[in-house]
Scaffold this motif. Sequence first.
Motif, PDB file in Angstrom:
ATOM      1  N   VAL A 258     -32.421 -87.741 -11.152  1.00  0.00           N
ATOM      2  CA  VAL A 258     -32.283 -88.723 -10.078  1.00  0.00           C
ATOM      3  C   VAL A 258     -33.362 -89.780 -10.280  1.00  0.00           C
ATOM      4  CG1 VAL A 258     -32.490 -89.131  -7.602  1.00  0.00           C
ATOM      5  CG2 VAL A 258     -31.275 -87.105  -8.444  1.00  0.00           C
TER       6      VAL A 258
ATOM      7  N   GLY B 264     -24.159 -84.836 -10.050  1.00  0.00           N
ATOM      8  CA  GLY B 264     -24.294 -85.832  -8.993  1.00  0.00           C
ATOM      9  C   GLY B 264     -25.519 -86.710  -9.093  1.00  0.00           C
TER      10      GLY B 264
ATOM     11  N   VAL C  31     -30.089 -95.043  -8.526  1.00  0.00           N
ATOM     12  CA  VAL C  31     -29.766 -95.638  -7.225  1.00  0.00           C
ATOM     13  C   VAL C  31     -30.935 -96.506  -6.780  1.00  0.00           C
ATOM     14  CG1 VAL C  31     -30.665 -93.651  -5.928  1.00  0.00           C
ATOM     15  CG2 VAL C  31     -28.898 -95.109  -4.895  1.00  0.00           C
TER      16      VAL C  31
ATOM     17  N   SER D  94     -28.201 -93.636  -1.275  1.00  0.00           N
ATOM     18  CA  SER D  94     -27.897 -92.217  -1.086  1.00  0.00           C
ATOM     19  C   SER D  94     -27.258 -91.630  -2.336  1.00  0.00           C
ATOM     20  CB  SER D  94     -26.917 -92.035   0.083  1.00  0.00           C
ATOM     21  OG  SER D  94     -27.473 -92.474   1.294  1.00  0.00           O
ATOM     22  N   LEU D  95     -27.456 -90.335  -2.488  1.00  0.00           N
ATOM     23  CA  LEU D  95     -26.785 -89.554  -3.524  1.00  0.00           C
ATOM     24  C   LEU D  95     -26.482 -88.176  -2.946  1.00  0.00           C
ATOM     25  CD1 LEU D  95     -28.799 -90.180  -6.841  1.00  0.00           C
ATOM     26  CD2 LEU D  95     -26.431 -90.860  -6.384  1.00  0.00           C
TER      27      LEU D  95
END
Length: 122
Positions: A118, A8, A12, A17-18
């Motif tokens: 991320v 996931g 971004v 959002s993640l």
Amino acid sequence: QVQLVESGGGLVQAGGSLRLSCAASGRSFSNYVMGWFRQAPGKEREFVATIVQNGGSTYSADSVKGRFTISRDNAKNTVYLQMNSLKPEDTAVYYCAASWSGGIRVDAYDYWGQGTQVTVSS
């Protein structure tokens, strides 16, 4: 023993959002306290959030309170980290981990996933 696989992560923009997922295989997932940690380049691994075995209690680091939510689905052997209002300083490799005892210390966790990147752009 339990094996953990995160997914996931991604790139971004700030404010986005993640949702991270961590799938567990092996026995007795519901017996473990689960946690999320992160490690930015050049920094030590740090605690993000933790959830007890039945999901009834959670605790998050001050830096993510009100923005990140940890949850779990024991029927699916999965723990989640919903991340909202992301900031560039949230950029890191995110790891899920399993512990018999729980807490916020890295050394309290017995099993670790491989991590998912991320990246939050400004």
